[in-house]
Design a protein around this motif. Structure first.
Motif, mmCIF file in Angstrom:
data_model
loop_
_atom_site.group_PDB
_atom_site.id
_atom_site.type_symbol
_atom_site.label_atom_id
_atom_site.label_comp_id
_atom_site.label_asym_id
_atom_site.label_seq_id
_atom_site.Cartn_x
_atom_site.Cartn_y
_atom_site.Cartn_z
ATOM 1 N N ARG A 62 0.822 -1.217 0.000
ATOM 2 C CA ARG A 62 0.000 0.000 0.000
ATOM 3 C C ARG A 62 0.856 1.268 0.000
ATOM 4 O O ARG A 62 0.377 2.349 -0.308
ATOM 5 C CB ARG A 62 -0.980 -0.012 1.159
ATOM 6 C CG ARG A 62 -0.369 0.186 2.515
ATOM 7 C CD ARG A 62 -1.466 0.125 3.611
ATOM 8 N NE ARG A 62 -0.929 0.346 4.921
ATOM 9 C CZ ARG A 62 -0.472 -0.592 5.738
ATOM 10 N NH1 ARG A 62 -0.497 -1.854 5.354
ATOM 11 N NH2 ARG A 62 0.000 -0.297 6.923
ATOM 12 N N HIS B 125 4.039 5.421 -3.206
ATOM 13 C CA HIS B 125 3.048 6.209 -2.471
ATOM 14 C C HIS B 125 2.948 7.649 -2.942
ATOM 15 O O HIS B 125 1.854 8.168 -3.174
ATOM 16 C CB HIS B 125 3.364 6.174 -0.975
ATOM 17 C CG HIS B 125 2.348 6.856 -0.145
ATOM 18 N ND1 HIS B 125 2.376 8.213 0.104
ATOM 19 C CD2 HIS B 125 1.253 6.371 0.483
ATOM 20 C CE1 HIS B 125 1.346 8.536 0.862
ATOM 21 N NE2 HIS B 125 0.650 7.435 1.111
ATOM 22 N N TRP C 87 3.691 8.985 -5.710
ATOM 23 C CA TRP C 87 3.210 9.103 -7.085
ATOM 24 C C TRP C 87 1.744 8.675 -7.178
ATOM 25 O O TRP C 87 1.033 9.133 -8.062
ATOM 26 C CB TRP C 87 4.045 8.251 -8.027
ATOM 27 C CG TRP C 87 5.444 8.752 -8.223
ATOM 28 C CD1 TRP C 87 5.986 9.930 -7.786
ATOM 29 C CD2 TRP C 87 6.479 8.081 -8.933
ATOM 30 N NE1 TRP C 87 7.293 10.037 -8.171
ATOM 31 C CE2 TRP C 87 7.628 8.916 -8.885
ATOM 32 C CE3 TRP C 87 6.565 6.869 -9.605
ATOM 33 C CZ2 TRP C 87 8.834 8.570 -9.488
ATOM 34 C CZ3 TRP C 87 7.759 6.519 -10.202
ATOM 35 C CH2 TRP C 87 8.877 7.362 -10.148
ATOM 36 N N ARG C 88 1.322 7.783 -6.312
ATOM 37 C CA ARG C 88 -0.046 7.267 -6.371
ATOM 38 C C ARG C 88 -1.074 8.230 -5.795
ATOM 39 O O ARG C 88 -2.258 8.112 -6.073
ATOM 40 C CB ARG C 88 -0.137 5.941 -5.598
ATOM 41 C CG ARG C 88 0.581 4.807 -6.303
ATOM 42 C CD ARG C 88 0.733 3.616 -5.423
ATOM 43 N NE ARG C 88 -0.486 2.855 -5.320
ATOM 44 C CZ ARG C 88 -0.581 1.732 -4.621
ATOM 45 N NH1 ARG C 88 0.461 1.268 -3.970
ATOM 46 N NH2 ARG C 88 -1.712 1.075 -4.574
ATOM 47 N N GLN C 89 -0.595 9.158 -4.954
ATOM 48 C CA GLN C 89 -1.501 10.067 -4.259
ATOM 49 C C GLN C 89 -1.395 11.484 -4.815
ATOM 50 O O GLN C 89 -0.308 11.944 -5.134
ATOM 51 C CB GLN C 89 -1.163 10.116 -2.764
ATOM 52 C CG GLN C 89 -1.040 8.771 -2.083
ATOM 53 C CD GLN C 89 -2.326 7.983 -2.077
ATOM 54 O OE1 GLN C 89 -3.391 8.524 -1.823
ATOM 55 N NE2 GLN C 89 -2.243 6.686 -2.355
ATOM 56 N N PRO D 255 -6.285 9.145 -4.257
ATOM 57 C CA PRO D 255 -5.554 8.432 -5.306
ATOM 58 C C PRO D 255 -5.577 9.204 -6.629
ATOM 59 O O PRO D 255 -6.609 9.757 -7.009
ATOM 60 C CB PRO D 255 -6.309 7.113 -5.439
ATOM 61 C CG PRO D 255 -7.053 6.958 -4.153
ATOM 62 C CD PRO D 255 -7.382 8.348 -3.699
ATOM 63 N N ASP D 256 -4.449 9.231 -7.297
ATOM 64 C CA ASP D 256 -4.343 9.858 -8.611
ATOM 65 C C ASP D 256 -4.782 8.844 -9.657
ATOM 66 O O ASP D 256 -4.086 7.844 -9.883
ATOM 67 C CB ASP D 256 -2.897 10.292 -8.862
ATOM 68 C CG ASP D 256 -2.702 10.976 -10.201
ATOM 69 O OD1 ASP D 256 -3.638 10.964 -11.035
ATOM 70 O OD2 ASP D 256 -1.604 11.510 -10.425
ATOM 71 N N PHE E 8 -2.267 7.512 -12.336
ATOM 72 C CA PHE E 8 -1.106 6.676 -12.032
ATOM 73 C C PHE E 8 -1.444 5.222 -12.359
ATOM 74 O O PHE E 8 -2.488 4.706 -11.959
ATOM 75 C CB PHE E 8 -0.680 6.816 -10.563
ATOM 76 C CG PHE E 8 0.631 6.163 -10.279
ATOM 77 C CD1 PHE E 8 1.809 6.693 -10.775
ATOM 78 C CD2 PHE E 8 0.691 4.985 -9.551
ATOM 79 C CE1 PHE E 8 3.035 6.071 -10.547
ATOM 80 C CE2 PHE E 8 1.902 4.352 -9.312
ATOM 81 C CZ PHE E 8 3.075 4.906 -9.818
ATOM 82 N N PHE F 257 -0.774 2.231 -11.313
ATOM 83 C CA PHE F 257 -1.167 1.255 -10.290
ATOM 84 C C PHE F 257 -2.522 1.579 -9.662
ATOM 85 O O PHE F 257 -3.060 0.776 -8.923
ATOM 86 C CB PHE F 257 -0.090 1.130 -9.211
ATOM 87 C CG PHE F 257 1.082 0.309 -9.662
ATOM 88 C CD1 PHE F 257 1.033 -1.076 -9.656
ATOM 89 C CD2 PHE F 257 2.229 0.922 -10.125
ATOM 90 C CE1 PHE F 257 2.101 -1.841 -10.095
ATOM 91 C CE2 PHE F 257 3.309 0.171 -10.553
ATOM 92 C CZ PHE F 257 3.245 -1.212 -10.540
ATOM 93 N N ASN F 258 -3.087 2.740 -9.976
ATOM 94 C CA ASN F 258 -4.435 3.074 -9.508
ATOM 95 C C ASN F 258 -5.494 2.703 -10.533
ATOM 96 O O ASN F 258 -6.685 2.816 -10.264
ATOM 97 C CB ASN F 258 -4.535 4.566 -9.171
ATOM 98 C CG ASN F 258 -3.724 4.927 -7.939
ATOM 99 O OD1 ASN F 258 -3.430 4.072 -7.116
ATOM 100 N ND2 ASN F 258 -3.358 6.193 -7.821
#
Length: 193
Positions: free
Chosen positions: A40, A44, A46-48, A54-55, A58, A60-61
């Motif tokens: 998780r 992190h 880059w994902r948020q 969450p973006d 990205f 992985f999202n």
């Protein structure tokens, strides 16, 4: 550690170069030696978004990438500090292999010790894979080959000891422990002399 004999999966792509271990898992999350749950925190920052949500842009999202087990990344993946948490986070995220044109030596070593397969392929092949997110790949660990659906095959370097450990699903200590009967026999014979 689970054995990896072959892997068939679609890819998820991060085109960025020089992805360092602090981008893979930021230092503020290195407060545990527990491997579970680290996924998780993978990528992190880059994902948020700045507001903590969450973006959706990205990779992985994106729900389409949820089951992808192969990451294709830009050159010089895993550079930076020695951080065993980085392969732990990637494994907990569901990845089993990382493909790049260059993978940092320390990251590569940590990955292999933990059952994550680091694959280095020629730049032109990696650029092709980066341009085709979601492509289906077949990785054969025994033959050290990446196979594309069009029949092309690309060999990748993997030393014999690392291959054996991956195929048997053991780390270095596990490999030694499997040799315990042979070691005991050797010790018996040498003490008898």
């Amino acid at each position: 550690m689970s054995a990896i004999t072959e892997l068939r999966s679609r890819t998820v792509v991060l085109r960025e170069r020089n992805i360092d271990t602090d981008q893979i898992i930021p230092a503020r999350f290195l407060t545990t030696t527990e491997r579970r749950g680290l996924g998780r925190f993978a990528f992190h920052d880059w994902r948020q978004r700045a507001d903590g949500t969450p973006d959706p842009a990205f990779p992985f999202n994106d729900p389409a990438n949820r089951d992808a087990q192969i990451l294709v990344a830009g050159r010089n993946f895993g550079c930076g500090s020695s951080r065993e948490h980085a392969p732990w986070a990637l494994l907990d995220l569901g990845l089993q292999a990382v493909i790049s044109a260059q993978i940092a030596d320390i990251f590569r070593s940590n990955a292999l010790k933990n059952g994550l397969l680091p694959i280095v392929l020629p730049e032109a092949i990696v650029e092709e894979l980066l341009a085709r997110p979601g492509i289906a790949l077949h990785i054969d660990v025994a033959s050290s080959e990446v196979r594309l659906s069009d029949g092309r095959r690309f060999a990748f370097p993997l030393d014999e000891f690392a291959r054996t450990c991956l195929l048997e699903g053991v780390d270095q200590l596990g490999y030694l422990l499997k040799q315990e009967p042979a070691i005991a026999r050797y010790e018996e014979l040498n003490h008898a002399r």
